[in-house]
Design an enzyme around this catalytic site. Structure first.
Site, PDB file in Angstrom:
ATOM      1  N   GLU A  72      -4.021   2.586  -1.792  1.00 13.09           N
ATOM      2  CA  GLU A  72      -3.274   3.728  -2.329  1.00 13.09           C
ATOM      3  C   GLU A  72      -4.179   4.946  -2.180  1.00 13.09           C
ATOM      4  O   GLU A  72      -5.063   5.190  -2.980  1.00 13.09           O
ATOM      5  CB  GLU A  72      -2.873   3.454  -3.777  1.00 13.09           C
ATOM      6  CG  GLU A  72      -2.399   1.998  -3.946  1.00 13.09           C
ATOM      7  CD  GLU A  72      -1.354   1.737  -5.003  1.00 13.09           C
ATOM      8  OE1 GLU A  72      -1.072   2.630  -5.808  1.00 13.09           O
ATOM      9  OE2 GLU A  72      -0.805   0.609  -5.011  1.00 13.09           O
TER      10      GLU A  72
ATOM     11  N   SER B   9      -3.887  -3.458  -2.723  1.00 13.65           N
ATOM     12  CA  SER B   9      -3.040  -2.339  -2.302  1.00 13.65           C
ATOM     13  C   SER B   9      -3.899  -1.131  -1.944  1.00 13.65           C
ATOM     14  O   SER B   9      -4.777  -0.731  -2.704  1.00 13.65           O
ATOM     15  CB  SER B   9      -2.095  -1.992  -3.457  1.00 13.65           C
ATOM     16  OG  SER B   9      -1.153  -1.030  -3.066  1.00 13.65           O
TER      17      SER B   9
ATOM     18  N   SER C   7       0.854  -1.180   0.000  1.00  9.35           N
ATOM     19  CA  SER C   7       0.000   0.000   0.000  1.00  9.35           C
ATOM     20  C   SER C   7       0.888   1.227   0.000  1.00  9.35           C
ATOM     21  O   SER C   7       2.102   1.129   0.206  1.00  9.35           O
ATOM     22  CB  SER C   7      -0.869   0.028   1.275  1.00  9.35           C
ATOM     23  OG  SER C   7      -1.858  -0.972   1.248  1.00  9.35           O
TER      24      SER C   7
END
Lengths: 378, 378, 378, 378
Positions: free
Chosen positions: B289, B287, B249
């Site tokens: 983000e 992830s 991340s």
């Protein structure tokens, strides 16, 4: 102007990304996706609104081999920057369905392209507009007013029909064709570009294709697989008038046969935006950067046929290769548009240069051939 | 492990982008933005939940020199991929206001970081929680479980307080500090990185800073200013266990003194995502983000003090340089995190290597020094 | 205080909407959905932060009978007004999956509720936090500081565990229980309420249930099935201190066994917001009005078990009855919370009155019984 | 058909909500907002596509007394259900600016309305389409195919110009006029309706106006200020063919002179959706329910005139009265459309009845006059 030999990026020995391309390296590699262009090009000299010069056209993407009204697809989208228009986008976003062709043209011809698409569909489906079967065609636009007499409304209903009727599978004409005829990208001649990827069987074996109408970017930002081609060419390369920075747009259409839900297509469209960014756009304030996507794997029939339908849907953990494919495919489609487009003159004698393919190859080779990979590279 | 000399990207002779950096090349170059870390690092050997090894910590970003509760800032955000958490994000998105510090820590410590921030703010503002002045602190997280006994809940309220108390202007420690202590990025040791840009006066003269906690990416995708450094290093460079692809991340905090409305900050945060993409992330399914941003130019006082307030707001046509600055700054902050981070061992004897700075310089030079710019480059 | 007899809205002869209710008229009518409360109530007199008075608690919604970590559900959400927090919302929005219980508590206990949920799940699934199986529990909050010593952090991990352990099917306790213990709604005592609907077989036969923690609204806006009950009661009815208008929130959880995709659940959650509006909320600036929803019809197993899964998904044309059910069910759940809640004292001797059931019935009857339907009513 | 006397809701003695109405109880009470209609109505009998019967038209809302291209307004929107189209919405959402008139017409005339608006603006601003000043007009639609030969494309560019040229301040014609000519709402004749509110000085003294083109809803769901008028009338009241449930839409335009940022206008538009819900819509799957809003308080000049501009912006804590005003105004605008619309025949001899005003008053009075407020009502 004389049109120099143009070649696709891969024919120059340059490939982007890790996955194999499909047979046509085009969005048409996704089964049932057809593409047609109608190009309008006439006149030179000073802009006389209504007279020309004309540098515009229509590109049609026909999903499901034209049966999309009755056998609809699951669809999605992402807006990287919304300074543009894709008519019908609100309904696509709400329903997550594709039920019309997708048209690409100039900004002030969205209305007529919509009318043309409706007329063409009415011929095939006469109940539209009679019994609650109104449709809202998807029409994306970029502003080609730098070269084209956009105020002259040169796109007519019959041109939209012609693009739709011209839709075919197989190789796709790129560059200064259809909606891309008058477009400018990275201060170079832009237009239509396409590319595709086929995932290895162990990742699902899916095909994903991208078609862009690119009108975006400044030369100093242009990158090909990360290599700063525009910086190398240098701003001085542009020896003609440049458009103001503020303008330019790109419409991206993504198609895949991977079985996806709307929320997954939305996510892939978002990654496509990363591909636009890698090619060198920073999604300027005045740029319409809009991505549409659809999956051909599940059909949603029109009408109240079945309360519950069975869908095959990709597991989320398996979606990453499609993300990567969408990014590299978008980068390559943009590059293909530049590689195919030829130098073009337009209103008021303006000339937009083409990406110099020999220079591109030189720059590429200096980076890659002359710079051998380090010993332990994989 | 022995800690080799680490340097920032620019100290290696490598810069990204066109704009000048600020005095510290850090988010603290935006006046009033303070950063503090508290690092937890102890134990080696097998993971014993609750005992360690511990490789984690807390990073605090204090806007408005700690007066953010009473003198709030206009704020915004963008979610590139939402497989993560920033507590308080919903309220920030709704109100477009920043009224608490921003904390960065590991995934399972979001709750305690939130409690710590509340406790710390209660000390300063005892009416919180008494009379309708509840707050929802912003706490972002990445998963450091590859190196850290994340299940052991080693972050305590006092560590959060310590990070907040440690907040300072000036140079910012990077790499394996604070929340970044146990993070892994591009299969290399990641963590905290920062960078800043100062626009030329004729573009407004604004300062924009980025701070990242990066835990994202695979080595084969790592790029530095487009140069495929990870591909050059080669997958074989990683001679230790790699994390599964799915994870990782990145949390990004953007600060600027440009006078912006919420909708403009949201748009800049979206460009920051393009910077993440250029550094090599494809925003994998697993992830998180997430980008937060704020502008220090207008203060929104707490309380019902004035029905209508006067704000200075940047004209939209002038926003493009901030987009470019956000992209290049994000790329450089990520690179700075990798450049600063040292090789780190963690649970079960795992070791994560650091980006080899000599190799980075070699690769960079082969591309740039050995490949001189073409004659007509600008 | 003495607790008068409280009854559910339907037991008063008042029903909302057109569809039948389920056996429990509760969210637990959706198979596998369990609800548990842990109520904290002690002390009276002046607020002493850390000592009390305590009027708070935790409510747990356990989907899939507690197996939600391994056998996940498709989920969605809608934010009507985001001045509140549901931790984990970003990931739910991204993935469209539910993989944890849902907890409801006070604003400053979100962190501890999150920790408690993680601890409880770690007991059941020890690999969480060891090998990349971090989770981000869904914890929604409202601000109960008008009655509760919210700054005292009286909710502890063991209370969260207790609520989770208490989760059962069947009838659901409403009003001043669990997370609803200290909540105020429409200037009356609020808290937990629930309701359900069962569609007729010809519309699919699906069950849809709603559970609310309501802390929203002003008395003058309260409506029951459109009837302006609050206006009839009159502001003078509130003979105690009123909260400032700005505050108040409502968290709504929607469950259904209709087979839905994420995008469909998002859409139903949006209609749930219309139900909040019909009950009298205008979604004030300071109010957190957040709706979570999930469908129990399709299970998404944890882990990389199958690349492509087969899902049953409702056709969009068949979704309208679920929209209607969600709206009427939300209205009734809010009314049930008010009907069940008892007069409650709290910090500094404040007292919040209960909705007077006899007055409610009187008002209702004057509108409906004394006003016979017009002759040709259907 | 004979047209019975029609009156506005307030002229019947029925008012909705707490705030005062403006002098015209119309969107034109917001200074500078002009409204014009062009109504197309000819032919009877069977639908013959291209011949008629014609029951359609165009309504134009001109902000800033027609100077909106050069002196732009801050704008926002909300999509309650997106099964419809407002061309130009993507750009409005991105920029938060209004720079064109707003047109309302039938679904298949969006394109021509867009062309007409461009032509009309080109006359006033000849540089449009010449030098990067393309515009994307805002054109909203509902489907009037139940009464109108929508496939016949009867709206022409000159009709769009006529509506724009007809735009005036003062009282606004409602019901079967302009874009509302063929619309059906709650199974009754719908169309154009408007209403306004003026906040008391101590709440800012702002004016907020709503204009709707309503084509939404089923009779059984119709409510006037919560009173179930449609249920009282009964489904049997509709003695003619009913449209399928699935269809219908509503476009709402909100104007205010309160000084607002885009994010605030978006939030008010969301509350407007609650007003649609209170009037009886559940935002059916097939219904396009889209709200546009703008504030006349700050002007954003076209062109690169000033890098930083000073804006007056309302404090968020003061926004609640505007939320309430938007909700009650929307309810009343919808009711006004029904009150003004006359019984209308259309294609294939279909007849749509009008809301019976005497019955409406009877129902209202039974609820309110015959049911005196309880003693302690405020």
């Amino acid at each position: 102007m004389s049109e120099p030999l143009r070649r696709r990026l891969r024919d120059l020995g340059i490939g982007i990304g890790r996955f194999d391309v499909g047979p046509n390296n085009a969005i048409t590699d996704v089964a049932g996706v057809l593409v047609g262009h109608h190009t309008l090009r006439r006149g030179t000299g000073r802009r006389k609104v209504g007279s020309g010069p004309v540098r515009t056209g229509v590109t049609a993407i026909l999903p499901n081999a034209g049966k999309i009204f009755t056998d609809r697809y699951i669809a999605g989208h992402f807006v990287l920057n919304g300074a543009g228009e894709v008519s019908g986008l609100t309904q696509l976003a709400e329903w997550g369905l594709l039920e019309t062709p997708i048209l690409l043209t100039n900004t002030l011809s969205v209305g007529v392209a919509s009318q043309g698409a409706i007329a063409w569909m009415l011929d095939k489906h006469p109940t539209i507009g009679v019994e609650h079967d109104v449709i809202i065609p998807l029409v994306g636009e970029c502003d080609d007013s730098f070269l084209n007499d956009i105020g002259g409304s040169h796109v007519k209903v019959e041109h939209v029909r012609a693009a739709l009727d011209a839709a075919r599978g197989g190789a796709v004409a790129e560059g200064c064709v259809g909606g891309g005829t008058g477009m400018v990208s990275f201060d170079l001649k832009g237009g239509i570009g396409t590319s595709s990827r086929v995932l290895p069987e162990e990742l699902g074996g899916y095909t994903l294709g991208i078609l862009v109408m690119t009108n975006v970017g400044r030369i100093e930002d242009l990158r090909v697989d990360g290599i700063p081609v525009g910086r190398e060419l240098g701003p001085a390369f542009i020896h003609a008038a440049k458009r103001p920075n503020l303008y330019g747009s790109i419409i991206v259409v993504m198609a895949t046969d991977a079985p996806l839900a709307t929320s997954q297509i939305n996510r892939i469209c978002k990654r496509t935006a990363l591909g636009i960014g890698r090619a060198g756009s920073y999604a300027a304030h005045g740029s319409g950067e809009i991505i549409l996507g659809f999956s051909t794997a599940n059909v949603v029939p029109r009408g109240r046929v079945q309360r519950v339908r069975r869908f095959d849907i990709l597991a989320d953990w398996a979606i990453d290769p499609l993300y990567q494919a969408a990014i590299e495919c978008t980068e390559e489609a943009i590059a293909n548009a530049l590689c195919a487009a030829v130098p073009t003159d337009g209103v008021d004698g303006r000339v937009v240069q083409a990406l110099p393919l020999d220079r591109l190859v030189d720059i590429w080779n200096r980076y890659w051939r002359d710079c051998p990979p380090s010993p332990d590279a994989g």
